[in-house]
Design a protein around this motif. Structure first.
Motif, short mmCIF file in Angstrom:
data_model
loop_
_atom_site.label_atom_id
_atom_site.label_comp_id
_atom_site.label_asym_id
_atom_site.label_seq_id
_atom_site.Cartn_x
_atom_site.Cartn_y
_atom_site.Cartn_z
N LYS A 87 9.44 -8.63 0.17
CA LYS A 87 8.20 -7.94 1.33
C LYS A 87 6.40 -7.46 1.20
O LYS A 87 5.96 -8.00 1.72
CB LYS A 87 8.71 -6.36 0.83
N TYR A 88 5.90 -8.01 0.13
CA TYR A 88 5.07 -7.79 -0.51
C TYR A 88 3.94 -9.39 -0.49
O TYR A 88 2.86 -8.88 0.32
CB TYR A 88 4.61 -7.44 -2.03
N ALA A 112 3.81 -9.02 3.31
CA ALA A 112 2.45 -8.85 3.54
C ALA A 112 1.47 -8.77 3.48
O ALA A 112 0.55 -7.80 3.97
CB ALA A 112 2.96 -7.28 3.50
N ASP A 171 -1.66 -10.18 6.24
CA ASP A 171 -1.82 -9.12 7.00
C ASP A 171 -2.68 -7.65 6.22
O ASP A 171 -4.02 -7.99 6.83
CB ASP A 171 -0.40 -8.06 7.43
N ALA A 172 -2.31 -7.34 5.06
CA ALA A 172 -3.22 -6.69 4.16
C ALA A 172 -4.69 -6.99 4.15
O ALA A 172 -5.97 -6.60 4.00
CB ALA A 172 -2.36 -6.40 3.18
N GLN A 183 -5.97 -6.99 7.65
CA GLN A 183 -6.71 -5.03 7.49
C GLN A 183 -7.18 -4.51 6.20
O GLN A 183 -7.74 -3.65 6.53
CB GLN A 183 -5.53 -4.86 7.61
N GLU A 208 -6.68 -3.79 3.58
CA GLU A 208 -6.46 -2.68 2.70
C GLU A 208 -6.51 -3.08 0.91
O GLU A 208 -6.40 -2.37 0.23
CB GLU A 208 -4.69 -2.58 3.17
N SER A 251 -2.30 0.44 1.03
CA SER A 251 -0.83 0.27 1.99
C SER A 251 -0.33 0.95 3.38
O SER A 251 0.08 2.68 2.81
CB SER A 251 0.42 -0.76 1.21
N LYS A 252 -0.68 0.93 4.10
CA LYS A 252 -0.33 1.25 5.29
C LYS A 252 1.13 1.68 5.65
O LYS A 252 1.66 2.79 5.75
CB LYS A 252 -0.84 1.26 6.85
N THR A 253 2.01 0.08 5.31
CA THR A 253 3.02 0.12 5.92
C THR A 253 4.01 1.11 4.60
O THR A 253 4.96 1.83 4.96
CB THR A 253 4.19 -1.24 5.94
N GLU A 254 3.62 0.88 3.31
CA GLU A 254 3.82 1.82 2.78
C GLU A 254 3.61 3.37 1.79
O GLU A 254 4.07 4.19 1.35
CB GLU A 254 3.93 0.72 0.87
N GLY A 255 2.44 3.25 3.24
CA GLY A 255 1.94 4.59 2.94
C GLY A 255 1.64 4.77 1.63
O GLY A 255 1.39 6.44 1.42
#
Ligand code: C2E
Ligand code: CA
Ligand code: CA
Ligand code: CA
Length: 281
Positions: free
Chosen positions: A25-26, A29, A32-33, A36, A38, A67-71
């Protein structure tokens, strides 16, 4: 029916499977991060202890992943080792160095100080054939000099491939980068190897401050040993992971040159570190 013997393996497989999924997952991501933005740089102050009062004398740049997806904030301990396994780390480090250089340029124009900001260089980065070229380009792009960035290189790079690593680090040093030997005393390298490393600053490993009951005397002896070693090598020594006054006073008393740790300041966002520059420089 399942027999008992298979059980431990199933548990192990489940854990490692979950870890693999998280890693995957990391990794997916990451690109993209980067786009973005991040990945955020925090700065932790370093203080010179050689005068009457501690004086702001440096900072270490430390990456955080917002991280936006991990919040939330993911700590580098979670993703740096992963990125080191698959080479993504070099891309991330180039990004961080660029950001630190941009920030450094801005701060140098606003404040007067003559210390570098230190960035972390992964063992993996040292194998990139373009390392020197690309870091030189970063410095040029922002009108900085080699004196403006210091390179923190962990002692564990000394563990293998000695001659290759030595020549890469020497080359960086010969170009004018200050080399800080990170995690010094963590035990990956021989004293022989260390004596050949081109070191400008020695950063004592934090483990010397993580005490168990009864090991105080030994740990204190190790700390004194390292400080004496640094004196012989004629390089300043930084203690990191210093969390209280007692440790800071002890270190100052036995001749430790610099201190970095929660006692003086946690890693903080750029805007907060800038306040320190405002007050001190
Ligand atoms: P490190 O280079 O040894 O960095 C020191 C770590 O100790 C940092 O953890 C810092 O926040 C923490 N620390 C500082 N003072 C204290 C203290 O008084 N007490 C305690 N308990 N901890 C303290 P962090 O930021 O989580 O970074 C962990 C590691 O991740 C770093 O260890 C470094 O190896 C790696 N890392 C961080 N940023 C980068 C980066 O931009 N690039 C690369 N390649 N590695 C990085
Ligand atoms: Ca470091
Ligand atoms: Ca360290
Ligand atoms: Ca001022």
């Amino acid at each position: 029916a399942k027999d008992n013997y298979s059980h431990p393996y199933e548990v192990y497989d489940e854990v490692s499977h979950r870890q693999q999924l998280e890693s995957q997952k990391y990794i997916s991501a990451m690109e993209d991060a980067l786009k973005q933005r991040e990945f955020i740089t925090y700065y932790q102050p370093k203080y010179d202890m050689t005068g009457d009062t501690p004086r702001l004398a440096g900072a270490e740049a430390l990456v955080r992943w917002q991280s936006k997806t991990e919040g939330g904030m993911i700590s580098p301990g979670k993703f740096i080792p992963l990125f080191e396994q698959n080479g993504l780390i070099y891309k991330l480090d180039l990004y961080i160095w660029e950001e630190v250089a941009r920030q450094m340029k801005e701060w140098k124009e606003k404040y007067s100080f003559n210390f570098p900001i230190s960035v972390n260089v992964s063992r993996v980065d040292l194998y990139s054939p373009n390392l020197l070229l690309e870091i030189e380009q970063i410095i040029d792009r922002h009108g900085l000099t080699f004196r403006d960035l210091a390179l923190e290189i962990t002692e564990s790079v000394c563990a293998a491939d000695t001659e290759t690593i030595l020549s890469v680090v020497r080359n960086l040093r010969d170009h004018g980068f200050k080399i800080e030997m990170d995690d010094f005393g963590s035990g990956y390298s021989s004293l022989n190897m260390l004596s050949r490393m081109p070191i400008n600053v020695l950063k004592m490993d934090m483990k010397f401050f993580q005490r168990n009951a009864g090991n105080d005397e030994i740990m204190d002896a190790m700390i004194r040993l390292i400080i004496d070693f640094a004196k012989v090598m004629k390089v300043p020594v930084i203690a990191e992971g210093v969390e209280d006054k007692e440790q800071a006073d002890y270190l100052k008393a036995i001749g430790c040159d610099m201190i970095q740790g929660y006692y003086f300041g946690r890693p903080m966002p750029a805007a907060e570190f800038e306040k320190l520059l405002q007050q001190n420089c």
